[in-house]
Motif scaffolding. Sequence first.
Motif, short mmCIF file in Angstrom:
data_model
loop_
_atom_site.label_atom_id
_atom_site.label_comp_id
_atom_site.label_asym_id
_atom_site.label_seq_id
_atom_site.Cartn_x
_atom_site.Cartn_y
_atom_site.Cartn_z
N ALA A 191 -12.64 5.82 -7.24
CA ALA A 191 -11.21 6.15 -7.31
C ALA A 191 -10.44 5.13 -8.13
N GLU A 192 -10.86 3.87 -8.08
CA GLU A 192 -10.14 2.82 -8.80
C GLU A 192 -10.21 3.00 -10.31
N ARG A 193 -11.07 3.89 -10.78
CA ARG A 193 -11.14 4.13 -12.22
C ARG A 193 -9.92 4.87 -12.74
N PHE A 194 -9.20 5.59 -11.86
CA PHE A 194 -8.07 6.37 -12.35
C PHE A 194 -6.83 6.32 -11.45
N MET A 195 -6.86 5.52 -10.37
CA MET A 195 -5.69 5.44 -9.51
C MET A 195 -5.69 4.11 -8.76
N GLU A 196 -4.53 3.78 -8.20
CA GLU A 196 -4.39 2.57 -7.41
C GLU A 196 -4.74 2.90 -5.96
N VAL A 197 -5.80 2.27 -5.47
CA VAL A 197 -6.23 2.50 -4.09
C VAL A 197 -5.41 1.59 -3.18
N PRO A 198 -4.80 2.13 -2.13
CA PRO A 198 -3.97 1.30 -1.24
C PRO A 198 -4.75 0.13 -0.64
N ALA A 199 -4.03 -0.96 -0.47
CA ALA A 199 -4.66 -2.17 0.06
C ALA A 199 -5.25 -1.93 1.44
N CYS A 200 -4.63 -1.07 2.24
CA CYS A 200 -5.13 -0.85 3.60
C CYS A 200 -6.52 -0.21 3.59
N ILE A 201 -6.79 0.61 2.57
CA ILE A 201 -8.11 1.23 2.47
C ILE A 201 -9.13 0.21 1.97
N ARG A 202 -8.73 -0.57 0.96
CA ARG A 202 -9.64 -1.61 0.47
C ARG A 202 -9.92 -2.64 1.56
N GLU A 226 -13.12 -5.95 5.25
CA GLU A 226 -13.26 -6.48 6.61
C GLU A 226 -14.39 -5.82 7.39
N ARG A 227 -15.12 -4.93 6.73
CA ARG A 227 -16.20 -4.19 7.40
C ARG A 227 -15.69 -3.56 8.70
N ASP A 228 -14.59 -2.87 8.58
CA ASP A 228 -13.94 -2.22 9.72
C ASP A 228 -14.60 -0.85 9.94
N TYR A 229 -15.77 -0.88 10.57
CA TYR A 229 -16.56 0.35 10.74
C TYR A 229 -15.78 1.42 11.49
N GLY A 230 -14.98 1.00 12.47
CA GLY A 230 -14.27 1.96 13.29
C GLY A 230 -13.28 2.82 12.53
N ASN A 231 -12.77 2.32 11.40
CA ASN A 231 -11.77 3.06 10.63
C ASN A 231 -12.30 3.61 9.31
N ALA A 232 -13.60 3.48 9.09
CA ALA A 232 -14.16 3.91 7.81
C ALA A 232 -14.02 5.42 7.61
N GLU A 233 -14.30 6.19 8.64
CA GLU A 233 -14.22 7.64 8.50
C GLU A 233 -12.79 8.09 8.21
N LEU A 234 -11.81 7.50 8.91
CA LEU A 234 -10.41 7.84 8.67
C LEU A 234 -10.00 7.44 7.25
N ALA A 235 -10.42 6.24 6.82
CA ALA A 235 -10.07 5.78 5.47
C ALA A 235 -10.66 6.70 4.41
N ARG A 236 -11.86 7.20 4.64
CA ARG A 236 -12.46 8.14 3.69
C ARG A 236 -11.64 9.42 3.60
N VAL A 250 -8.44 9.83 4.23
CA VAL A 250 -7.17 9.55 3.55
C VAL A 250 -7.40 9.42 2.04
N LEU A 251 -8.45 8.70 1.67
CA LEU A 251 -8.73 8.50 0.24
C LEU A 251 -9.06 9.83 -0.44
N ARG A 252 -9.83 10.68 0.22
CA ARG A 252 -10.14 11.98 -0.38
C ARG A 252 -8.88 12.80 -0.62
N GLU A 253 -7.95 12.74 0.32
CA GLU A 253 -6.68 13.46 0.16
C GLU A 253 -5.90 12.90 -1.02
N MET A 254 -5.86 11.56 -1.16
CA MET A 254 -5.14 10.94 -2.27
C MET A 254 -5.79 11.29 -3.61
N VAL A 255 -7.12 11.27 -3.64
CA VAL A 255 -7.82 11.62 -4.88
C VAL A 255 -7.52 13.06 -5.27
#
Length: 213
Positions: free
Chosen positions: A169-180, A185-195, A197-202
């Motif tokens: 995604a970073e090749r064509f858009m600014e990925v929010p800091a909260c997702i990065r 932080e290897r926040d496994y618990g929120n990885a699925e939610l972050a994915r 959100v990112l898919r919706e933004m893409v």
Amino acid sequence: MATRDDGAGAWYHRGQVCCTNRKLDEALACYDKALELSPDNPLLWRRKGFALIKAGRYAEATVCFDRALAIDPDDATAWQRRGYALACMGRKEGAVACFDQALARDPEHILAWQSRGWLLGTLCRYDEAAACYETVLRIDPDRGSAAWHRERMRERRDLAALASEVREAERFMEVPACIREVVRERDYGNAELARAVLREMVGQAERPAVQHR
């Protein structure tokens, strides 16, 4: 009258007691005495190999398992333990092959499935690792540790997928800091939610490009 096999058995049982009590040098001496009397007993070679694993002497352990397997090639436990010793030496692909050999001989060998799952996890083959733990649970539904490890493999799979999707995604858009931050932080618990959100933004970023074609 005592026989050589009787003497080997006595030394074997002494070795077992010493190994259980982590008196590993004494255990190995006992197994060697047993093997002097019964050198073609694969169980003795296997038990000596296990004691060597506990002592961290992995290369020597593989020699013992090779001796056991030369006598009994269908010893699934010897294959499993040989694989574990190889894994501890960093020879991971060879270790996977040993676990596969164990499972070809005993498809319900729980330690082989668990060892295979653990090793595939270290190779970042998370779906395969989770499948190993799933098989353990089909064999023994009450094995809570397998359920725990299965979920950890799924979380690591999701985090690895998120990291890959962020890079794309970073090749064509600014990925929010909260997702990065989830990746960093290897926040496994929120990885699925972050994915999600990112898919919706893409998707939103790609729609204008499609409309202007």
